[in-house]
Design an enzyme around this catalytic site. Structure first.
Site, short mmCIF file in Angstrom:
data_model
loop_
_atom_site.label_atom_id
_atom_site.label_comp_id
_atom_site.label_asym_id
_atom_site.label_seq_id
_atom_site.Cartn_x
_atom_site.Cartn_y
_atom_site.Cartn_z
N ARG A 52 -9.32 4.26 -5.25
CA ARG A 52 -8.07 5.01 -5.48
C ARG A 52 -7.79 5.14 -6.98
O ARG A 52 -7.36 6.19 -7.46
CB ARG A 52 -6.90 4.33 -4.75
CG ARG A 52 -5.62 5.14 -4.80
CD ARG A 52 -4.56 4.59 -3.87
NE ARG A 52 -4.05 3.30 -4.30
CZ ARG A 52 -3.15 2.58 -3.62
NH1 ARG A 52 -2.67 3.04 -2.48
NH2 ARG A 52 -2.72 1.42 -4.05
N LYS A 151 -1.63 7.37 -8.44
CA LYS A 151 -0.90 6.15 -8.77
C LYS A 151 -0.90 6.02 -10.29
O LYS A 151 -1.75 5.36 -10.88
CB LYS A 151 -1.54 4.94 -8.09
CG LYS A 151 -0.60 3.76 -8.01
CD LYS A 151 -1.08 2.75 -6.99
CE LYS A 151 -0.34 1.44 -7.07
NZ LYS A 151 1.09 1.53 -6.84
N GLU A 184 8.80 8.10 1.50
CA GLU A 184 8.46 6.68 1.40
C GLU A 184 9.55 5.96 0.63
O GLU A 184 10.53 6.57 0.21
CB GLU A 184 7.11 6.52 0.71
CG GLU A 184 7.06 7.10 -0.70
CD GLU A 184 5.68 7.05 -1.35
OE1 GLU A 184 4.84 6.22 -0.95
OE2 GLU A 184 5.47 7.83 -2.30
N1 PMP Z 1 4.17 3.94 -2.11
C1 PMP Z 1 4.33 3.73 -3.43
C2 PMP Z 1 5.14 4.68 -4.23
C3 PMP Z 1 3.72 2.62 -4.04
O1 PMP Z 1 3.87 2.40 -5.34
C4 PMP Z 1 2.96 1.72 -3.24
C5 PMP Z 1 2.28 0.53 -3.85
N2 PMP Z 1 3.13 -0.32 -4.52
C6 PMP Z 1 2.87 1.97 -1.87
C7 PMP Z 1 3.46 3.11 -1.34
C8 PMP Z 1 2.09 1.06 -0.97
O2 PMP Z 1 0.70 1.19 -1.23
P1 PMP Z 1 -0.31 -0.01 -1.02
O3 PMP Z 1 -0.21 -0.41 0.39
O4 PMP Z 1 -1.63 0.58 -1.37
O5 PMP Z 1 0.11 -1.11 -1.94
#
Ligand code: PMP
Length: 303
Positions: A52, A151, A184
């Site tokens: 990622r 990210k 989210e």
């Molecule tokens: N959404 C956002 C905006 C995030 O920053 C994150 C990670 N902190 C997630 C969802 C969750 O992703 P992951 O399960 O890969 O940590």
């Protein structure tokens, strides 16, 4: 001993782990990052996190100055240098040092650093009682402006939402997109349970494709749930049997209330509890194994 930080191919004590004020990661939020966990000497989904990171960097035309295998080894070396068995790992790649203009071509070399530290766990009662969420006025970044699938170090959309939730006395914010669909939380993906259906928004509404999200979708499918990625509104959350959020740091956290509406029983529901248990099991059995007491073996250790 001071915490050892991996910085541009060397392990240095945290006091010496500094970057330039001309680094475009700092001046413009120009960079990418990952948050990764290790559990009992196992790094969970390390490859997935690194893929990622490289994909986010690729879209930004940011060259990570080493192959993925080297970065993978650097994560392990950082854990070993600090003798960490359970850790939260922050891996950051910035555009590097340039001038005061935003032109990335002025930044010849990316800055890479890895911080591995003890994980500060959320209070355990949160996993029983559940979170109180609110939908916030700030909408999620439009995917054609700054795609939430990247990210990046530019997290102000999320930070504004988080400030709004905190100001209003809630634990977390739910961001809607410009069409009013649920996306989210500020650092977690969101799910709802309705009978034997597990529903979560699709990436195109504007979310980060969470690695915990994918693990939970896989666990749910194995447990006989119909896993559905479809746009939905707040009403679907208010009327769900259960709601929970997922993320690397938070893992799986139940939601008790949204916008003051009680969700289901108002406590952690049976499905959420079962997923929490199964996810904990997974993190203790799957991952890249390392010896926390072993000496770092790679290039960084020789410097
Ligand atoms: N959404 C956002 C905006 C995030 O920053 C994150 C990670 N902190 C997630 C969802 C969750 O992703 P992951 O399960 O890969 O940590």
């Amino acid at each position: 001993m001071s915490l050892q930080i991996y910085l541009n191919d060397r392990l240095v004590p945290k006091e010496q782990a500094v970057v330039s004020v001309f680094d475009h990661g700092l001046l413009y939020g120009d960079g990418v990052f990952e948050g990764i966990r290790s559990y009992d000497g196992l790094v969970f989904k390390l490859r997935e996190h690194l893929v990622r990171l490289y994909e986010s960097a690729h879209t930004l035309m940011l060259k990570v100055p080493m192959p993925i295998e080297r970065l993978e080894a650097a994560v392990i070396e950082t854990l070993q240098a600090n003798r960490l068995r359970d850790a939260y790992i922050r891996l950051v790649v910035t555009r590097g040092t340039g001038d005061l203009g935003l032109d990335p071509r002025k930044c010849p070399t990316a800055t890479v650093f890895i911080i591995a530290d003890k994980i500060a766990l959320y209070p355990s009662e949160l996993y029983e009682k559940g979170l109180e969420l609110m939908t916030c006025p700030t909408v999620r970044n439009h995917p054609e402006a700054l795609n939430p699938q990247l990210k990046t170090l530019n997290y102000l959309n999320n930070i504004l939402a988080r400030i709004e939730a905190t100001n209003a006395g809630f634990n977390e914010a739910i961001l809607l997109n410009a069409q009013g669909y649920v996306t989210e939380c500020t650092g977690e993906n969101i799910f709802y349970v309705s009978g034997k259906r597990l529903v979560t928004p699709p990436p195109y509404v504007g979310i980060l494709k969470g690695i915990t999200r994918q693990s939970v979708m896989d666990l749910a499918a194995k447990s006989g749930f119909q896993v559905i990625e479809t746009p939905f509104t707040r009403h679907d959350l208010y009327t769900a049997d259960e709601v929970f959020v997922t993320g690397t740091a938070a893992e799986i956290v139940p939601v008790a209330k949204i916008d003051n509406r009680r969700i289901g029983s108002g406590n952690a529901g049976p499905v959420t509890k079962d997923f929490i248990r199964k996810f904990r099991e997974l993190t203790r059995t799957e991952g890249v194994r390392y010896d926390p007491e072993g000496a770092p073996a790679g290039k960084a250790a020789r410097v």
